[in-house]
Write a protein that holds these residues in place. Structure first.
Motif, PDB file in Angstrom:
ATOM      1  N   LEU A  75      35.565  37.491  29.646  1.00 45.59           N
ATOM      2  CA  LEU A  75      35.957  38.327  30.784  1.00 45.59           C
ATOM      3  C   LEU A  75      34.914  39.410  31.058  1.00 45.59           C
ATOM      4  O   LEU A  75      35.204  40.417  31.695  1.00 45.59           O
ATOM      5  N   TRP A 107      37.883  34.134  33.458  1.00 46.32           N
ATOM      6  CA  TRP A 107      38.173  34.573  34.827  1.00 46.32           C
ATOM      7  C   TRP A 107      38.956  33.531  35.619  1.00 46.32           C
ATOM      8  O   TRP A 107      39.768  33.891  36.491  1.00 46.32           O
ATOM      9  N   VAL A 142      33.872  32.838  41.675  1.00 45.74           N
ATOM     10  CA  VAL A 142      34.382  34.024  41.005  1.00 45.74           C
ATOM     11  C   VAL A 142      33.378  35.143  41.241  1.00 45.74           C
ATOM     12  O   VAL A 142      32.175  34.968  40.979  1.00 45.74           O
ATOM     13  N   VAL A 193      32.899  39.137  40.285  1.00 40.30           N
ATOM     14  CA  VAL A 193      33.386  40.260  39.484  1.00 40.30           C
ATOM     15  C   VAL A 193      32.334  41.353  39.495  1.00 40.30           C
ATOM     16  O   VAL A 193      31.173  41.110  39.137  1.00 40.30           O
TER      17      VAL A 193
END
Length: 359
Positions: free
Chosen positions: A15, A278, A324, A326
């Protein structure tokens, strides 16, 4: 008396960049509940284990953080590992502390970084596991599988345990613990129907777990005895570093559970998710009509589908699928959703390059 030990020493490298060494995922609000994951773990024990019987085992750098986030826990209930040696020694050290307090303790070993949204179902399964543990079964909670996952270990069960058959969830005897399978094997497991996911939650009498350490990991057990003597003389904060240096690094699954005797499993169907990477976030956060999961921040989506965004900024998605994104103050992760298991490789590369400011 029932107790719980919450394992809270991991870093959660998959993560990254949200989960960092200074502030790993268990001390963060990952699910959007307004509570951190370790706080949620303690919350779901309410009514099953008294707060004064809840322990946390974590690394020295996280002890103060745990105490701050869990102010109702007695300070001596935060057990400090000098450094991580995997779950085997961590559980062994917790057993030492519990045995010194209550030789007849029955304890649930749980993880601080798992999401279990269906509280009533979890508590029902945990209470049932305590019943099995009182009957001298080293018990685990088996996650009811929902698809052929290749990233989890599995538990194969046999018939119900006749000595504790009563109203409530079934308690099965365990045939074996199995490693992470390939896809055809996982599909076969689900077709057969005698398998659970292994969530790493174990419930037992502390004396029984100590006996398994003595039988299967005698080196660890000898060190546990020496640590016990040190703690008897110096109290719960006595220095055990010189003994810990001798501890082998081994998981509880490989070291104890795979060869344990009299093992039972209680099924758990409560929306469990280990939130290990994730791509698992969308299982615990809302997904919009385009299949996008905006876990944090705001996103503007144009012809984009199936993506995950975790950011403090406005993110515009244009014509993309299954990404994804982030963002933190100092790092940005962008990748395909089906490649998120490789985030740990990013962390490994940063480590090899000595870029500790990003870890």
């Amino acid at each position: 008396m029932n107790y719980a030990v919450i394992l809270a020493g991991g870093v959660g490298t998959r993560l990254w960049p949200r989960s960092r060494q200074a502030h790993p995922k268990q001390f963060s609000d990952i699910t959007g509940s307004g509570r951190t994951m370790i706080q949620e773990t303690v919350d779901r024990l309410d009514g099953v284990v008294p707060v004064e019987n809840i322990y946390v085992i974590t690394g020295e750098r996280y002890a103060e953080l745990a105490a701050t986030q869990l102010p109702d826990l007695p300070v001596n209930n935060i057990i400090v590992e000098p450094y991580g040696r995997n779950t085997g020694p961590a559980i062994g050290l917790a057993c030492v502390h519990l045995y010194l307090r209550d030789e007849d303790a029955v304890v649930a070993f749980l993880h601080a970084d798992q999401a279990i949204p269906q509280l009533e179902s979890f508590q029902q399964a945990l209470r049932r596991a305590f019943v099995a543990a009182q009957a001298d079964h080293l018990t685990t909670l088996g996650i009811t599988p929902t698809f052929p996952h290749t990233g989890f270990g599995y538990i194969r069960h046999l018939e119900e345990v006749s000595s504790v058959v009563q109203n409530g969830l079934p308690i099965y005897s365990v045939d074996s613990f199995l490693e992470k399978p390939d896809l055809p094997t996982a599909q076969a497991f689900l077709s057969e129907g005698s398998y659970f996911w292994n969530g790493g939650m174990f419930i037992c009498r502390v004396q029984q777990m100590r006996a398994e350490f003595q039988r299967q990991l005698p080196i660890v057990y000898q060190l546990m005895e020496q640590i016990e003597s040190t703690l008897r003389e110096g109290g719960p904060r006595a220095n055990i570093g010189n003994l810990w240096d001798k501890m082998p690094k081994i998981s509880i699954d490989h070291g104890i559970m795979e060869g344990a005797q009299n093992v039972a499993v209680v099924p758990l169907d409560a929306g469990w998710n280990d939130v290990g990477s994730w791509d698992s976030i969308e299982a615990v956060r809302k997904v919009d009509t385009n299949g996008n999961c905006i876990a944090s921040g705001e996103a503007l989506s144009l012809h984009s589908h199936g993506s995950i965004v975790y950011s403090n900024k406005l993110v515009a998605l244009i014509g993309v699928e299954n990404l994804v994104v982030v963002e933190t103050d100092d790092a940005l992760l962008i990748g395909r959703k089906d490649q998120m298991q490789k985030v740990k490789n990013v962390v490994e590369q940063l480590q090899s390059e000595g870029r500790s400011e990003y870890l």
